[in-house]
Scaffold this motif. Structure first.
Motif, PDB file in Angstrom:
ATOM      1  N   GLY A 269       0.772  -1.225   0.000  1.00 23.04           N
ATOM      2  CA  GLY A 269       0.000   0.000   0.000  1.00 23.04           C
ATOM      3  C   GLY A 269       0.805   1.278   0.000  1.00 23.04           C
TER       4      GLY A 269
ATOM      5  N   ASN B 105      -5.015  -4.382  -3.362  1.00 22.03           N
ATOM      6  CA  ASN B 105      -5.256  -2.974  -3.056  1.00 22.03           C
ATOM      7  C   ASN B 105      -5.391  -2.143  -4.319  1.00 22.03           C
ATOM      8  OD1 ASN B 105      -5.349  -3.044  -0.301  1.00 22.03           O
ATOM      9  ND2 ASN B 105      -3.139  -2.804  -0.051  1.00 22.03           N
TER      10      ASN B 105
ATOM     11  N   GLU C 231      -2.708   9.471  11.868  1.00 22.39           N
ATOM     12  CA  GLU C 231      -3.829  10.023  12.634  1.00 22.39           C
ATOM     13  C   GLU C 231      -4.423  11.247  11.955  1.00 22.39           C
ATOM     14  OE1 GLU C 231      -2.785  11.339  16.564  1.00 22.39           O
ATOM     15  OE2 GLU C 231      -4.663  12.454  16.722  1.00 22.39           O
TER      16      GLU C 231
ATOM     17  N   TYR D 251     -10.075  11.074  -0.988  1.00 21.51           N
ATOM     18  CA  TYR D 251      -9.297  12.298  -0.785  1.00 21.51           C
ATOM     19  C   TYR D 251     -10.115  13.560  -1.010  1.00 21.51           C
ATOM     20  CZ  TYR D 251      -5.446   9.158  -0.188  1.00 21.51           C
ATOM     21  OH  TYR D 251      -4.637   8.175   0.302  1.00 21.51           O
TER      22      TYR D 251
ATOM     23  N   GLY E 152      -5.310   6.483  14.810  1.00 19.35           N
ATOM     24  CA  GLY E 152      -4.536   5.861  13.748  1.00 19.35           C
ATOM     25  C   GLY E 152      -4.897   4.398  13.695  1.00 19.35           C
TER      26      GLY E 152
ATOM     27  N   VAL F   1      -5.966   1.333   7.712  1.00 13.66           N
ATOM     28  CA  VAL F   1      -5.769   2.375   6.703  1.00 13.66           C
ATOM     29  C   VAL F   1      -4.464   2.126   5.951  1.00 13.66           C
ATOM     30  CG1 VAL F   1      -5.466   4.852   6.358  1.00 13.66           C
ATOM     31  CG2 VAL F   1      -7.072   4.025   8.069  1.00 13.66           C
ATOM     32  N   THR F   2      -3.420   1.767   6.692  1.00 10.27           N
ATOM     33  CA  THR F   2      -2.143   1.453   6.050  1.00 10.27           C
ATOM     34  C   THR F   2      -2.282   0.223   5.166  1.00 10.27           C
ATOM     35  OG1 THR F   2      -1.252   2.102   8.186  1.00 10.27           O
ATOM     36  CG2 THR F   2       0.304   1.291   6.556  1.00 10.27           C
ATOM     37  N   LEU F   3      -2.945  -0.792   5.699  1.00 13.12           N
ATOM     38  CA  LEU F   3      -3.090  -2.039   4.950  1.00 13.12           C
ATOM     39  C   LEU F   3      -3.885  -1.834   3.672  1.00 13.12           C
ATOM     40  CD1 LEU F   3      -3.820  -4.564   7.829  1.00 13.12           C
ATOM     41  CD2 LEU F   3      -1.965  -4.736   6.197  1.00 13.12           C
ATOM     42  N   ALA F   4      -4.821  -0.912   3.710  1.00 19.98           N
ATOM     43  CA  ALA F   4      -5.698  -0.733   2.559  1.00 19.98           C
ATOM     44  C   ALA F   4      -5.010  -0.001   1.413  1.00 19.98           C
ATOM     45  CB  ALA F   4      -6.955   0.014   2.977  1.00 19.98           C
ATOM     46  N   GLY F   5      -3.872   0.603   1.690  1.00 20.41           N
ATOM     47  CA  GLY F   5      -3.122   1.216   0.607  1.00 20.41           C
ATOM     48  C   GLY F   5      -3.502   2.662   0.352  1.00 20.41           C
ATOM     49  N   ASP F   6      -2.877   3.204  -0.703  1.00 21.20           N
ATOM     50  CA  ASP F   6      -2.925   4.634  -0.975  1.00 21.20           C
ATOM     51  C   ASP F   6      -4.311   5.196  -1.290  1.00 21.20           C
ATOM     52  OD1 ASP F   6      -0.456   5.463  -0.438  1.00 21.20           O
ATOM     53  OD2 ASP F   6       0.306   5.400  -2.479  1.00 21.20           O
ATOM     54  N   ASN F   7      -5.090   4.469  -2.081  1.00 25.36           N
ATOM     55  CA  ASN F   7      -6.312   5.094  -2.608  1.00 25.36           C
ATOM     56  C   ASN F   7      -7.565   4.492  -1.999  1.00 25.36           C
ATOM     57  OD1 ASN F   7      -4.278   5.937  -4.330  1.00 25.36           O
ATOM     58  ND2 ASN F   7      -4.795   4.364  -5.824  1.00 25.36           N
ATOM     59  N   ALA F   8      -7.464   4.063  -0.749  1.00 23.86           N
ATOM     60  CA  ALA F   8      -8.546   3.252  -0.210  1.00 23.86           C
ATOM     61  C   ALA F   8      -9.814   4.055   0.032  1.00 23.86           C
ATOM     62  CB  ALA F   8      -8.101   2.617   1.088  1.00 23.86           C
TER      63      ALA F   8
ATOM     64  N   ASP G 243     -13.662   4.209   2.033  1.00 26.03           N
ATOM     65  CA  ASP G 243     -14.123   3.798   3.365  1.00 26.03           C
ATOM     66  C   ASP G 243     -14.562   2.338   3.370  1.00 26.03           C
ATOM     67  OD1 ASP G 243     -13.616   6.372   3.937  1.00 26.03           O
ATOM     68  OD2 ASP G 243     -15.695   7.013   4.184  1.00 26.03           O
TER      69      ASP G 243
ATOM     70  N   ARG H 130     -13.476  -0.032   1.432  1.00 26.97           N
ATOM     71  CA  ARG H 130     -12.294  -0.888   1.322  1.00 26.97           C
ATOM     72  C   ARG H 130     -11.664  -1.059   2.714  1.00 26.97           C
ATOM     73  NH1 ARG H 130      -9.848  -5.182  -0.229  1.00 26.97           N
ATOM     74  NH2 ARG H 130      -7.592  -5.034  -0.286  1.00 26.97           N
ATOM     75  N   ILE H 131     -11.612   0.034   3.478  1.00 28.55           N
ATOM     76  CA  ILE H 131     -11.017  -0.044   4.808  1.00 28.55           C
ATOM     77  C   ILE H 131     -11.839  -0.976   5.703  1.00 28.55           C
ATOM     78  CG2 ILE H 131     -10.499   1.308   6.886  1.00 28.55           C
ATOM     79  CD1 ILE H 131      -9.797   3.628   4.956  1.00 28.55           C
TER      80      ILE H 131
END
Lengths: 514, 318
Positions: free
Chosen positions: A54, A130, A395, A434, B37, B41-48, B50, B52-53
């Protein structure tokens, strides 16, 4: 020694011309095989499987082990052939890839149409993938020849050639994937790249060695690469000046002056797509008012910001693409000159009370705080009282983009995408993660983003992106600040390194002087 | 009073250790869940998105109630499995097994340096209290306590590694592959941590020695005509050895904690770096595993210190 990108390119052009006219014009001599390239890398990869990882920082490792279906031009990021020697849209919803013959994965599995189909389908539908969204437009992949794969698309998608130069186009050995009980190669990567995997000790070291059967002639030059994972960048830089490593990438600008004091080190820098920006939440006050968003953009003195916060090692950003990119549009860049007077006027029109606190999220590290201090002062001159609320990256991001919707903005960064349509659709469509407020955007913006994917013709796309960028910036949905330069330091024995616009290092032509 | 066998002491200590381990790992687990934190969120990657998370949380079992997650971890530990990193899939036991020797070597070097310098300093200072040497020692000791380890570390790197090029500035080498190289890499971080230890040993030893030397039996020894050096080395040091063992055990624990910062300065892949990486990424199996290992080390060190104290001082054992 410092080389700007332009100088480096001029040198390279001269060298290449010289080479064409009779051999060894390289000042350093001809590229040599051998040696181990030792690199200080800033982060442990999240995974060495392109589909399950990711982090944007993974690519620096992945690119050495996995070749991609398409590649990009280092200077402009235009897609060019990779594992696929050619491609074409036979109609807007049919994409045909012709795979290069004779390539095998590191484990000997042939890289043919079947392997490509297997990978694309896995990326599209595997539970842990992902990158499903990257291939959202792909309805099916069919083998239409031993070396030909045809993708049926649900909607025209000219972004695919660019997308296939990134994770989605990294080909993994189907044999290795089928043999793995977990269905991924997170810790045992097998690709078809210039280097094959040797070992990965978490947070410590990744070792790869030359793929002797690599398809590009004479590449790679080094026998292998050893990545030492050193998250503390000051320490990483020290490991290069002290000679324990040969190269470090992704240095912050403030390191430049320090590292240049070491006479044994040369520094490369060049623009990248990595852009510092303030994401705005236009679903709630004060940024639900377009005038306030515009005022916010007029209030920023980007030239001064680059000088003060980034040691001049950046390009002022007036949209999400830098000057060197093929889809850059000059007229959009003129929308927001620094004009605090105009900002005040817009605020008055919007009925914004001077001194009202605008809360913006941010990060806690030293560089981020310095950037904030400069911005606070600039906003103050335009009558805006900006207050930063800082938290660690994970966070702060979760609080702004996630359900909590904390703050009105977030000072963060956007790492580039190989195709600009991704950048825009990931930030400026209604349900994009985003788009922190998940607020609607003008329908003509979503239409323009779709339009940018409708044809492969580069002139057509350039125009489409000009429209996209104009709508985004006229609505001031974001406040771009500056494109960070890639800053790479290496000792003098490293030759042939070239920066690229994506800002994720590739070591294609690197060789070591003995 | 009946003298308890060392085996029984060890046995009862290990029993006492169980609740400590449970409490420590539970608290750390709770803290990790409380701080904002999310590893999903990290595991789901860059463009995740909600959704997907949420999906990732389900796949990795992160959507289960807090106590269930802790229980699952504990259950695995009870079977001797520290589970694996959520992010990279490496076995936590493998990570710890690789990181621990690096940390251990630094702490061992630091401890040896602290004792080799701190003990003579303490003794010298105690011989003539308020003399010139005593004042010198107390000045050096104050500096040792006051100077932050990470600062000393950076100065050492700048001078000894970068300017003089005597010792490597970063990294670690495996002791089993090349002991000399391993020690060369661990020396500067060892010195950086040892500074505080040296000061601590010198000051504490001086204090306890002064107490012993002013006691009545030492006066008797003087009266008997024993030389100062025999009084010091034979009687004095033996009597302060209980204090010394206690100081050492506290010091080891403190030095283990200090490695978290020092390892970052020297890019040493030890336990400290491991727990920092785990905490930053919210990769809780790593954090839990390291805390588990650290707790066991601390308990073991304290136990050894207690046994040694009991061995030299018969009054302690009950």
């Amino acid at each position: 020694m410092t080389q700007t990108r332009r100088e480096a390119m001029a040198l390279m052009t001269a060298a290449l011309t010289g080479a064409a006219f009779g051999g060894c014009a390289f000042a350093q001599g001809a590229p040599k095989r051998g040696g181990i390239l030792r690199i200080s890398a800033p982060a442990n990869p999240s995974s060495l499987d392109p589909a399950t990882g990711g982090a944007g920082s993974d690519h620096a490792f992945l690119f050495t082990m996995y070749d991609t279906l398409t590649e990009w031009d280092f200077e402009t990021l235009k897609p060019k052939p990779g594992l696929a020697e050619s491609w074409s849209f036979t109609d807007p919803a049919t994409f045909v890839l012709n795979i290069r013959a004779g390539i095998t994965f590191h484990d000997g599995t042939p890289l043919d149409a079947e392997a490509v189909k297997f990978n694309l389908e896995r990326n599209k539908s595997d539970q842990k993938s992902n990158i499903k969204a990257d291939l959202a437009s792909m309805a099916s992949a069919e083998v239409t020849g031993p070396m030909q794969v045809t993708l049926k698309l649900t909607t025209p998608d000219a972004a695919l050639p660019g997308i296939l130069s990134d994770r989605a186009g990294m080909m993994v050995s189907p044999t290795a994937l089928k043999a793995s009980s977990a269905g991924n190669v997170t810790r045992t990567p097998v690709g078809a790249g210039a280097y094959s995997f040797v070992s990965w000790a978490d947070g410590e070291k990744i070792v790869v060695k030359r793929n002797e059967k690599y398809w590009k002639p004479n590449r790679p030059y080094p026998d292998g690469i050893e990545f030492s994972i050193i998250p503390e960048l000051t320490t990483g830089a020290r490991s290069v000046t002290a000679g324990q490593n040969d190269l470090i990438y992704q240095l912050p600008p403030r390191q430049k002056a320090i590292i240049e004091r070491a006479s044994s080190i040369k520094v490369f820098n060049g623009p990248t797509l990595y852009v510092f920006q303030i994401f705005l939440n236009w679903a709630k006050p004060p940024f639900d008012n377009i005038r306030v968003r515009q005022a916010f953009n007029f209030a920023i003195d980007r030239e001064a910001f680059v000088k003060a916060a980034l040691a001049g090692l950046a390009e002022p950003a007036y949209m999400n693409l830098p000057k060197a990119h093929w889809a850059y549009d000059k007229s959009v860049a003129e929308l927001y000159p620094y004009d605090p007077g105009k900002a005040r006027k817009l605020l008055a029109e919007a009925g914004f009370k001077e001194g009202t606190v605008i809360e913006i999220g941010g990060y806690t590290d030293q560089d981020s705080v310095q950037r904030q201090e400069i911005l606070i002062e600039q906003f103050r001159k335009a009558g805006m009282n900006v207050k930063f609320v800082n938290a660690p990256i994970a966070e702060a991001s979760a609080a702004f983009f996630g359900p909590e919707k904390r703050g009105s903005g977030l000072l963060a960064a956007w790492t580039g995408r190989p195709d600009p349509s991704l950048t825009y659709s990931l930030m400026f469509t209604k349900d994009a993660y985003y788009n922190g407020g998940r607020a609607p955007v003008p329908p003509e913006l979503e239409a323009a983003i779709r339009e940018s994917r409708a044809s492969e013709d580069i002139e057509f796309r350039r125009k489409a992106f000009a429209t996209v960028q104009r709508i985004v910036m006229e609505n001031a949905f974001v406040a771009p600040l500056a494109f960070q330069f890639e800053l790479v330091a290496m000792n003098k024995k490293v030759q042939g390194y070239r920066p690229n616009l994506l800002g994720k290092p590739k070591y294609d032509d690197v060789w070591l002087e003995s | 009073m009946a003298r308890r066998s060392p085996a029984r002491v060890i046995g009862s200590r290990l029993l006492q250790a169980l609740p400590v381990i449970l409490l420590a790992t539970f608290m750390v687990f709770a803290l990790l869940k409380l701080v904002p934190g999310d590893i999903a969120v990290t595991l789901a990657g860059d463009n995740a998105s909600d959704t997907r998370i949420a999906e990732i949380k389900k796949i990795y079992g992160l959507d289960r109630p807090f106590l269930v997650q802790y229980g699952a971890w504990l259950g695995k530990v009870a079977q001797g499995d520290l589970s694996q990193s959520l992010l990279t899939g490496e076995k936590v036991a493998t990570s710890i097994g690789r990181a621990f020797p690096n940390t251990l070597l630094i702490v061992a070097i630091a401890l040896v340096l602290a004792l080799v310098t701190g003990i003579p300093m303490g003794v010298i200072a105690a011989i003539k209290p308020n003399g010139l040497l005593d004042k010198l020692v107390s000045m050096i000791a104050s500096l040792g306590v006051a100077i932050p380890g990470f600062w000393l570390a950076m100065i050492l790197v700048a001078e000894i590694s970068l300017k003089l090029n005597w010792l490597p500035a970063t990294g670690a080498k495996s002791f089993s592959v090349s002991p000399v190289e391993a020690v060369r890499h661990a020396l500067l971080p060892g010195i950086a941590i040892a500074a505080y230890g040296m000061a601590d040993v010198a000051r504490q030893l001086r204090g306890s020695l002064l107490e012993v030397l002013s006691s009545q039996y030492v006066r008797t020894l003087h009266a008997k005509g024993l030389s100062m050096s025999r009084i010091l080395w034979q009687h004095g040091l033996k009597n302060v050895s209980v204090n010394l063992f206690t100081i050492i055990s506290l010091l080891v624990n403190r030095m283990l904690a200090a490695t978290v910062v020092i390892e970052a300065v020297f890019a040493i892949p030890g336990l400290g770096s491991l727990i920092v990486r785990g905490a930053i990424q919210r990769d809780f199996p790593i954090v839990q595993g390291v805390v588990f290992a650290m707790v066991i080390v601390v308990i073991a060190v304290n136990l050894i210190a207690d046994l040694l104290c009991a061995a030299v001082d018969p009054r302690i054992e009950s």
